[in-house]
Design an enzyme around this catalytic site. Structure first.
Site, mmCIF file in Angstrom:
data_model
loop_
_atom_site.group_PDB
_atom_site.id
_atom_site.type_symbol
_atom_site.label_atom_id
_atom_site.label_comp_id
_atom_site.label_asym_id
_atom_site.label_seq_id
_atom_site.Cartn_x
_atom_site.Cartn_y
_atom_site.Cartn_z
ATOM 1 N N CYS A 1 36.735 38.552 46.848
ATOM 2 C CA CYS A 1 37.824 38.485 46.018
ATOM 3 C C CYS A 1 37.348 39.628 45.041
ATOM 4 O O CYS A 1 36.477 39.679 44.170
ATOM 5 C CB CYS A 1 37.643 37.619 45.223
ATOM 6 N N CYS B 1 37.532 38.855 41.469
ATOM 7 C CA CYS B 1 36.534 38.147 41.016
ATOM 8 C C CYS B 1 35.401 39.223 40.642
ATOM 9 O O CYS B 1 34.521 38.950 39.643
ATOM 10 C CB CYS B 1 36.046 37.184 42.097
#
Length: 146
Positions: free
Chosen positions: A70, A73
C-alpha cells in the site's frame, strides 16, 4: 491492585508488566526481557499480540492497520513513527500488517488501509481511514481521549 499501578504489555516479549503511573515517563523496562516498555517506535503486532495488547494494556492503544504493498501506508509510516515519539508513554502505538493478519482485519471490518483505530480498555473508541501526517495523527488521537 492499587490505582497507582497500570498494566503495560511489553512490545518485545508481550509480557504484562505492572508499572506505577508516576514512573511511566522514567522509561520503565520489562520485568521479563528487560527491554524498554516504551521506545518511541510503534510495536509490530501479529493477531495474538494484538489481542494481548488490547485486552491487557491499561494505556490506550493506537493501531495502524497497513500492508506492505500500500503506497499511502508506506507514505504514512514515518508520520506514525514520529507520532509514537510524541504520544508514548501516554499510549501505545502499534502496527498490524493486514496481509499477515487477514482474519483480524476481517473481524474488525478493516475495509481500507491505512486505517487508524484507537482502543481504550479493550474496546475500539475511534477509527480514521486514510493517510495522515504526524501532527494530524497526534491531534486526532488526543482528541478522542479528552
Amino acid at each position: 491492585m492499587t490505582t497507582d499501578l497500570l498494566h503495560i504489555v511489553c512490545p518485545h516479549c508481550h509480557t504484562t508488566n505492572r508499572v506505577e503511573k508516576a514512573s511511566l515517563s522514567a522509561a520503565p523496562d520489562c520485568g521479563k526481557c528487560h527491554q524498554p516498555l516504551f521506545n518511541g517506535h510503534p510495536a509490530a503486532l501479529d493477531e495474538v499480540a494484538f489481542e494481548k495488547h488490547i485486552a491487557r494494556s491499561q494505556v490506550p492503544v493506537l493501531v495502524d492497520f497497513w500492508a506492505p504493498w500500500c503506497g499511502p501506508c508506506r507514505m504514512m509510516a514515518p508520520a506514525f513513527e514520529q507520532a509514537a515519539k510524541e504520544l508514548e508513554p501516554a499510549m501505545r502505538l502499534a502496527k498490524v500488517n493486514t496481509e499477515e493478519a487477514q482474519q483480524l482485519g476481517a473481524r474488525l471490518n478493516i475495509r481500507s488501509i491505512p486505517t487508524l483505530a484507537l482502543f481504550v480498555d479493550g474496546r475500539e473508541v475511534a477509527r480514521q481511514p486514510g493517510a495522515m501526517g504526524a501532527a494530524d495523527i497526534v491531534r486526532w488521537a488526543r482528541s478522542h481521549l479528552a
